[in-house]
Each structure stands twice: as C-alpha cells, then as structure tokens.
Design a protein around this motif. Structure first.
Motif, PDB file in Angstrom:
ATOM      1  N   GLN A 102       0.833  -1.203   0.000  1.00 31.89           N
ATOM      2  CA  GLN A 102       0.000   0.000   0.000  1.00 31.89           C
ATOM      3  C   GLN A 102       0.869   1.255   0.000  1.00 31.89           C
ATOM      4  O   GLN A 102       0.580   2.223  -0.715  1.00 31.89           O
ATOM      5  N   ILE A 103       1.950   1.242   0.788  1.00 34.71           N
ATOM      6  CA  ILE A 103       2.854   2.383   0.835  1.00 34.71           C
ATOM      7  C   ILE A 103       3.529   2.580  -0.520  1.00 34.71           C
ATOM      8  O   ILE A 103       3.709   3.709  -0.986  1.00 34.71           O
ATOM      9  N   LYS A 104       3.880   1.474  -1.169  1.00 37.48           N
ATOM     10  CA  LYS A 104       4.505   1.566  -2.495  1.00 37.48           C
ATOM     11  C   LYS A 104       3.568   2.245  -3.484  1.00 37.48           C
ATOM     12  O   LYS A 104       3.988   3.081  -4.299  1.00 37.48           O
ATOM     13  N   LYS A 105       2.272   1.920  -3.433  1.00 40.19           N
ATOM     14  CA  LYS A 105       1.298   2.550  -4.327  1.00 40.19           C
ATOM     15  C   LYS A 105       1.194   4.040  -4.038  1.00 40.19           C
ATOM     16  O   LYS A 105       1.076   4.857  -4.957  1.00 40.19           O
ATOM     17  N   ILE A 106       1.225   4.396  -2.751  1.00 34.05           N
ATOM     18  CA  ILE A 106       1.165   5.813  -2.374  1.00 34.05           C
ATOM     19  C   ILE A 106       2.377   6.550  -2.920  1.00 34.05           C
ATOM     20  O   ILE A 106       2.269   7.646  -3.474  1.00 34.05           O
ATOM     21  N   ARG A 107       3.549   5.951  -2.790  1.00 32.49           N
ATOM     22  CA  ARG A 107       4.768   6.582  -3.287  1.00 32.49           C
ATOM     23  C   ARG A 107       4.766   6.673  -4.816  1.00 32.49           C
ATOM     24  O   ARG A 107       5.303   7.621  -5.389  1.00 32.49           O
ATOM     25  N   THR A 108       4.147   5.689  -5.471  1.00 36.71           N
ATOM     26  CA  THR A 108       4.049   5.723  -6.931  1.00 36.71           C
ATOM     27  C   THR A 108       3.176   6.886  -7.379  1.00 36.71           C
ATOM     28  O   THR A 108       3.480   7.587  -8.352  1.00 36.71           O
ATOM     29  N   ARG A 109       2.081   7.105  -6.660  1.00 37.86           N
ATOM     30  CA  ARG A 109       1.184   8.226  -6.988  1.00 37.86           C
ATOM     31  C   ARG A 109       1.825   9.560  -6.643  1.00 37.86           C
ATOM     32  O   ARG A 109       1.518  10.576  -7.256  1.00 37.86           O
ATOM     33  N   ASN A 110       2.710   9.557  -5.639  1.00 38.36           N
ATOM     34  CA  ASN A 110       3.363  10.792  -5.179  1.00 38.36           C
ATOM     35  C   ASN A 110       4.868  10.561  -5.144  1.00 38.36           C
ATOM     36  O   ASN A 110       5.455  10.344  -4.075  1.00 38.36           O
ATOM     37  N   PRO A 111       5.549  10.586  -6.300  1.00 36.07           N
ATOM     38  CA  PRO A 111       6.963  10.207  -6.361  1.00 36.07           C
ATOM     39  C   PRO A 111       7.892  11.066  -5.520  1.00 36.07           C
ATOM     40  O   PRO A 111       8.971  10.627  -5.151  1.00 36.07           O
ATOM     41  N   ASP A 112       7.479  12.304  -5.186  1.00 38.70           N
ATOM     42  CA  ASP A 112       8.348  13.154  -4.367  1.00 38.70           C
ATOM     43  C   ASP A 112       7.967  13.107  -2.896  1.00 38.70           C
ATOM     44  O   ASP A 112       8.450  13.897  -2.095  1.00 38.70           O
ATOM     45  N   PHE A 113       7.118  12.143  -2.533  1.00 40.38           N
ATOM     46  CA  PHE A 113       6.631  12.076  -1.154  1.00 40.38           C
ATOM     47  C   PHE A 113       7.710  11.584  -0.198  1.00 40.38           C
ATOM     48  O   PHE A 113       8.364  10.575  -0.441  1.00 40.38           O
ATOM     49  N   CYS A 114       7.892  12.290   0.883  1.00 42.61           N
ATOM     50  CA  CYS A 114       8.710  11.866   2.007  1.00 42.61           C
ATOM     51  C   CYS A 114      10.075  11.335   1.598  1.00 42.61           C
ATOM     52  O   CYS A 114      10.359  10.152   1.742  1.00 42.61           O
ATOM     53  N   PRO A 115      10.944  12.157   1.033  1.00 45.13           N
ATOM     54  CA  PRO A 115      12.266  11.690   0.629  1.00 45.13           C
ATOM     55  C   PRO A 115      13.066  11.169   1.822  1.00 45.13           C
ATOM     56  O   PRO A 115      12.761  11.486   2.960  1.00 45.13           O
ATOM     57  N   PRO A 116      14.099  10.341   1.578  1.00 46.32           N
ATOM     58  CA  PRO A 116      14.818   9.679   2.673  1.00 46.32           C
ATOM     59  C   PRO A 116      15.374  10.629   3.721  1.00 46.32           C
ATOM     60  O   PRO A 116      15.389  10.298   4.905  1.00 46.32           O
ATOM     61  N   ASP A 117      15.850  11.807   3.319  1.00 46.91           N
ATOM     62  CA  ASP A 117      16.417  12.707   4.315  1.00 46.91           C
ATOM     63  C   ASP A 117      15.358  13.177   5.303  1.00 46.91           C
ATOM     64  O   ASP A 117      15.643  13.401   6.482  1.00 46.91           O
ATOM     65  N   ILE A 118      14.113  13.304   4.839  1.00 46.39           N
ATOM     66  CA  ILE A 118      13.024  13.675   5.744  1.00 46.39           C
ATOM     67  C   ILE A 118      12.804  12.568   6.770  1.00 46.39           C
ATOM     68  O   ILE A 118      12.612  12.816   7.961  1.00 46.39           O
ATOM     69  N   LEU A 119      12.822  11.305   6.330  1.00 46.10           N
ATOM     70  CA  LEU A 119      12.649  10.193   7.255  1.00 46.10           C
ATOM     71  C   LEU A 119      13.759  10.185   8.301  1.00 46.10           C
ATOM     72  O   LEU A 119      13.525   9.887   9.474  1.00 46.10           O
ATOM     73  N   GLU A 120      14.982  10.517   7.888  1.00 48.19           N
ATOM     74  CA  GLU A 120      16.093  10.563   8.829  1.00 48.19           C
ATOM     75  C   GLU A 120      15.879  11.658   9.870  1.00 48.19           C
ATOM     76  O   GLU A 120      16.193  11.496  11.045  1.00 48.19           O
ATOM     77  N   ILE A 121      15.348  12.793   9.432  1.00 49.84           N
ATOM     78  CA  ILE A 121      15.059  13.883  10.365  1.00 49.84           C
ATOM     79  C   ILE A 121      14.030  13.432  11.394  1.00 49.84           C
ATOM     80  O   ILE A 121      14.169  13.671  12.595  1.00 49.84           O
ATOM     81  N   ILE A 122      12.993  12.741  10.916  1.00 49.09           N
ATOM     82  CA  ILE A 122      11.931  12.283  11.816  1.00 49.09           C
ATOM     83  C   ILE A 122      12.488  11.312  12.848  1.00 49.09           C
ATOM     84  O   ILE A 122      12.207  11.412  14.045  1.00 49.09           O
ATOM     85  N   LYS A 123      13.307  10.352  12.370  1.00 49.88           N
ATOM     86  CA  LYS A 123      13.873   9.369  13.299  1.00 49.88           C
ATOM     87  C   LYS A 123      14.749  10.048  14.336  1.00 49.88           C
ATOM     88  O   LYS A 123      14.716   9.696  15.524  1.00 49.88           O
ATOM     89  N   ALA A 124      15.530  11.024  13.915  1.00 53.97           N
ATOM     90  CA  ALA A 124      16.379  11.756  14.852  1.00 53.97           C
ATOM     91  C   ALA A 124      15.524  12.497  15.872  1.00 53.97           C
ATOM     92  O   ALA A 124      15.823  12.508  17.066  1.00 53.97           O
TER      93      ALA A 124
END
Length: 203
Positions: A102-124
């Motif tokens: 399901q997440i893959k489909k969301i990312r396919t519809r929104n290719p610029d969604f939540c880039p990896p650096d954003i995820l790293e910021i959230i985890k930090a």
C-alpha cells in the motif's frame, strides 16, 4: 469502527493461523497475538478480531493522534489512504513492512513524497522525544528558509500540498513551534529552529 458498547483485548498464543484485521497479513501458528472482542453498532452481536500486537498498538496511537478517537475509529489502511503524510512516518518498521504494498502505491502516486532525508530527520527527532511528521518538518524547513515570512497559502503553494497544508500547520501552532502574526504571516519559533538544526542529518 465507531464507539463500542464494550471492548476486551487479550493476548493469546496462536494455535492456528489467523489474519490480522489491521494489516490483513497472516499471524503464524505459535505467534503471540491480540484477540479483540467487542460490540459495535455496525456489527450484529459480538464481533472478534485478531491483530498483531504492534499493529493494534500503532492503530490505536494513530487514532488518538489523528482522529476523534472512539467516534471515528479507522484502520491503519484507511488512515494511510486518507492521510499518508501524517501516517507513514509514524509507522514502526515491522508494521510498515506489512503495509509495504500500500505504501509503495502511495509513493508511486506521489513520487516526491517523504524523501529519505526527511525520514532521517523524523527518526532523529523521535529519538529526542520530538514527534514531528514528514509534512510538518517540510513546513518548518520551508518557513525557516524564508526569513521574509510566508502565509499558509504561500507555503501550500510552494510545497504543492494545497489540500493537506492547513491541518499540519494547525498542529505546529498547537505545539507552539510556529505562530501566526497579526498580518497572517507564519513565524517559526526558536524551538522550531533548534529542532531543525539538531535533527538534520550530516551529509
């Protein structure tokens, strides 16, 4: 699920395979799982559901954070469809893996969604008990990068998130991270700047 007449949750060791009501993947024989029994207006009689324990815990947390808990209860799948920007960053890794298609489909519809650096910021940030979502962090970055200050509409236009911008901005205001000046401009508070400075990954 809407408001329940009663609800009891107990852990069991699976003597056979069950299907998790939240992620729709199998709970394997021998695995500890959660059986939820209750009565809801939409069900005739007593209803029983099986869950991975972490799926159920995540689902309840998301409902407390993102919905009118108890009155408008939603599954993780429903929340992903309705509000992926707030939901995806908050999923534990094991739960996210079960929702990977399901997440893959969301990312396919929104290719610029939540880039990896954003995820790293959230985890930090989460490591420092600072729970900001991907979209909230993008707003903070955007406001901080524009010292001339921006309106909510300008932020929405520049991030291209017209339909999703108001709710996250409201939550940032509630956290006292940004404020709206008398002339309607968004201003980031020192805590917001400090958060971004501390949470940005080293490149």
């Amino acid at each position: 699920m809407s408001e329940t007449s009663f609800c009891v949750a107990k852990q069991h060791k699976a003597r056979k395979q069950h299907r998790c009501h939240s992620c729709n993947t199998l709970i394997q024989t021998g695995e500890i799982y959660l059986r939820v029994t209750g009565k809801w207006p939409e069900n005739d009689g007593i209803a029983r559901f099986s869950y991975h324990s972490d799926c159920r815990a995540t689902e309840e947390t998301l409902n407390r954070e993102l919905t009118e808990y108890g009155e408008d209860y939603a599954t993780i799948s429903e929340l992903l469809d309705y509000n992926p920007y707030d939901v995806i960053p908050l999923l534990p890794d094991a739960v996210a893996e079960r929702f990977s298609s399901q997440i893959k489909k969301i990312r396919t519809r929104n290719p610029d969604f939540c880039p990896p650096d954003i995820l790293e910021i959230i985890k930090a940030g989460q490591g420092n008990q600072l729970a900001f979502t991907a979209l909230q962090i993008r707003i903070l970055q955007h406001v901080a990068a524009n010292p001339e200050k921006l309106t909510a509409q300008q932020v929405g236009h520049n991030l291209k998130l017209f339909g999703r911008i108001n709710h996250p901005i409201g939550r940032l205001i509630a956290k006292k991270t940004i404020r709206i000046s008398k002339d309607g401009l968004l201003c980031i508070n020192p805590d917001g700047l400090l958060y971004i400075q501390n949470a940005l990954p080293v490149h």
